[in-house]
Design an enzyme around this catalytic site. Structure first.
Site, PDB file in Angstrom:
ATOM      1  CE  LYS A  82     -76.321 -99.282 -18.875  1.00  0.00           C
ATOM      2  NZ  LYS A  82     -76.318-100.073 -20.120  1.00  0.00           N
ATOM      3  CD  GLU A 104     -72.661 -99.535 -11.657  1.00  0.00           C
ATOM      4  OE1 GLU A 104     -72.453 -98.565 -10.905  1.00  0.00           O
ATOM      5  OE2 GLU A 104     -73.639 -99.610 -12.431  1.00  0.00           O
ATOM      6  CB  SER A 363     -82.139-100.083 -24.657  1.00  0.00           C
ATOM      7  OG  SER A 363     -81.573-101.293 -25.131  1.00  0.00           O
TER       8      SER A 363
HETATM    9  C1  LIG Z   1     -76.926-101.347 -20.149  1.00  0.00           C
HETATM   10  C2  LIG Z   1     -77.821-101.611 -21.282  1.00  0.00           C
HETATM   11  C3  LIG Z   1     -79.008-102.374 -21.147  1.00  0.00           C
HETATM   12  C4  LIG Z   1     -79.395-103.070 -19.872  1.00  0.00           C
HETATM   13  O1  LIG Z   1     -79.575-102.266 -18.762  1.00  0.00           O
HETATM   14  P1  LIG Z   1     -80.979-101.916 -18.140  1.00  0.00           P
HETATM   15  O2  LIG Z   1     -80.664-101.230 -16.878  1.00  0.00           O
HETATM   16  O3  LIG Z   1     -81.726-103.202 -17.931  1.00  0.00           O
HETATM   17  O4  LIG Z   1     -81.689-101.055 -19.111  1.00  0.00           O
HETATM   18  C5  LIG Z   1     -79.833-102.527 -22.240  1.00  0.00           C
HETATM   19  N1  LIG Z   1     -79.525-101.971 -23.432  1.00  0.00           N
HETATM   20  C6  LIG Z   1     -78.405-101.237 -23.609  1.00  0.00           C
HETATM   21  C7  LIG Z   1     -78.142-100.664 -24.955  1.00  0.00           C
HETATM   22  C8  LIG Z   1     -77.516-101.041 -22.554  1.00  0.00           C
HETATM   23  O5  LIG Z   1     -76.400-100.316 -22.739  1.00  0.00           O
END
Ligand SMILES: *Cc1c(COP(=O)(O)O)cnc(C)c1O
Length: 376
Positions: A82, A104, A363
């Protein structure tokens, strides 16, 4: 910018004016060398990019098929992908001479990323968060406050993420001096395109890194899907290649239970948060708060309809299983969101040959999920 029948700008007139201003600034900055260099400077020196592309040898042996590579977004500053987007958008806000940033947040990850870049650039920061989520995610609320953000409790609706987004857009409509730093590839144009632009570094790096290590393209790539930003960031570099692409939604307690977050396979076309896309009738549910969004970004709706990307879902139980496996086999504690992608990668590995490569987007890291895991 439209994605087939999806996307668009379904908002009142006051908001259209704000969005036009943002779009003009974005279109100018994305082709401005000085702006891009500034963005890349902070990605390298503040975020810690490039993130490694790691060959998970033990996980590969376990899965018994293609070589599994992990794109390590968990190693970024603040622990997830993010921050890439937060850095890009705050630099844009600065170019627009805005001094007050709003955002948000659901689980708090995007709130923390936004509060972080606001601290870095000395901007006033207001985070809208559902009252339910404030109670569930107290550690992230404390982090945001330490970083200097003002956290506003949203009481409308069910007091969760969807309501926080509505509140932020209403605030933006009323306050011309504010910049709304949205956290995923969702919302009215130009947000989905802009968020993709600031996340596409994930796929560009991964492609180059796999080429260095294996001298080839992956046979498949996998990412989890909340609103769809880490996934579109990975996918965009491979969309025109001969690569199988998989997006993984949260199946929660099972699709039949009705408690899930699979907007694509079980939602319908409609309008939410200023965009036309697939949305769920009921509230979304997933064990991982980051997947707990009742829609998907419009580009994913388009990629689903045109069948360029295969979308599927993984249950809470399967994700927790993959979470434990990655801890024990690789010494990596993944976010529960990312564990959905890991689980799916393990599942499909056997469909490929042992010399084939699959890239799984890790992610984020799992420190934030300790309470959830320990409760099980
Ligand atoms: C917020 C988040 C997601 C999901 O958000 P996307 O916009 O679909 O990427 C996935 N993995 C992590 C670690 C997150 O913090």
């Amino acid at each position: 910018m439209n994605y087939g029948e999806f996307g668009g700008q379904y908002v009142p007139q006051a908001l259209q004016l704000r969005l036009k201003e943002i779009e003009e600034a974005f279109l100018k900055c994305k082709d401005d060398e000085a702006f891009i260099n500034e963005y890349l400077y902070y990605l390298k020196n503040f975020v810690g990019r490039p993130s490694p592309l790691y060959y998970a040898e033990n996980l590969t042996k376990y899965a018994g098929g293609a070589k599994l590579y992990l794109k390590r977004e968990d190693l970024n500053h603040t622990g997830a992908h993010k921050i890439n987007n937060a850095v890009g958008q705050i630099l844009l806000a600065r170019r627009m001479k805005k001094e007050h940033v709003i955002a948000e947040t659901g689980a708090g990850s995007h709130g923390v990323a936004t509060a972080t870049v606001c601290a870095l650039f000395d901007m006033k920061c207001t985070i809208f968060m559902g009252i339910e989520d404030i109670q569930r995610q107290s550690a992230n609320v404390s982090r945001m406050k330490l970083l200097g953000a003002n956290v506003v409790a949203v009481t409308r609706g069910s007091g969760t993420l969807k309501d926080a987004v509505d509140e932020a857009f209403d605030f933006l409509a009323d306050h011309p001096d504010v910049f709304y730093l949205i956290g995923s590839a969702v919302g009215p144009a130009p947000y989905p395109e802009m968020v993709k632009f600031f996340q596409k570094v994930i796929g560009e790096e991964a492609k180059e890194q796999l080429f260095e290590q294996e001298h080839t393209l992956p046979k498949a790539i996998v990412a989890c899907l909340g609103g769809g930003s880490n996934s579109i960031g990975l996918f965009s570099a491979f969309i025109n290649d001969d690569v199988k692409i998989y997006g993984v939604e949260g199946a929660g307690k099972g699709i039949e239970s009705g408690q899930h977050a699979s907007a694509l396979s079980n939602g319908q076309i409609g309008v939410m948060h200023g965009m036309k896309t697939y949305i769920m009738e009921k509230e979304a549910y997933s064990i991982s708060a980051g997947l707990d969004y009742p829609g998907v970004g419009p580009e994913h709706a388009h990629l689903y309809q045109t069948q360029r990307v295969h979308y599927d879902s993984i249950t809470d139980e399967e994700a927790v299983e993959a979470f434990k496996l990655l801890c024990r086999l690789e010494g990596i504690i993944p976010a529960l969101e990312s564990s959905h992608a890991v689980s799916y990668g393990i599942k499909i590995a056997k469909q490929f040959k042992s010399e084939d490569c699959i890239i799984i987007n890790l992610s984020g890291r799992g420190d934030k999920d300790m309470d959830t895991i320990l409760k099980l």
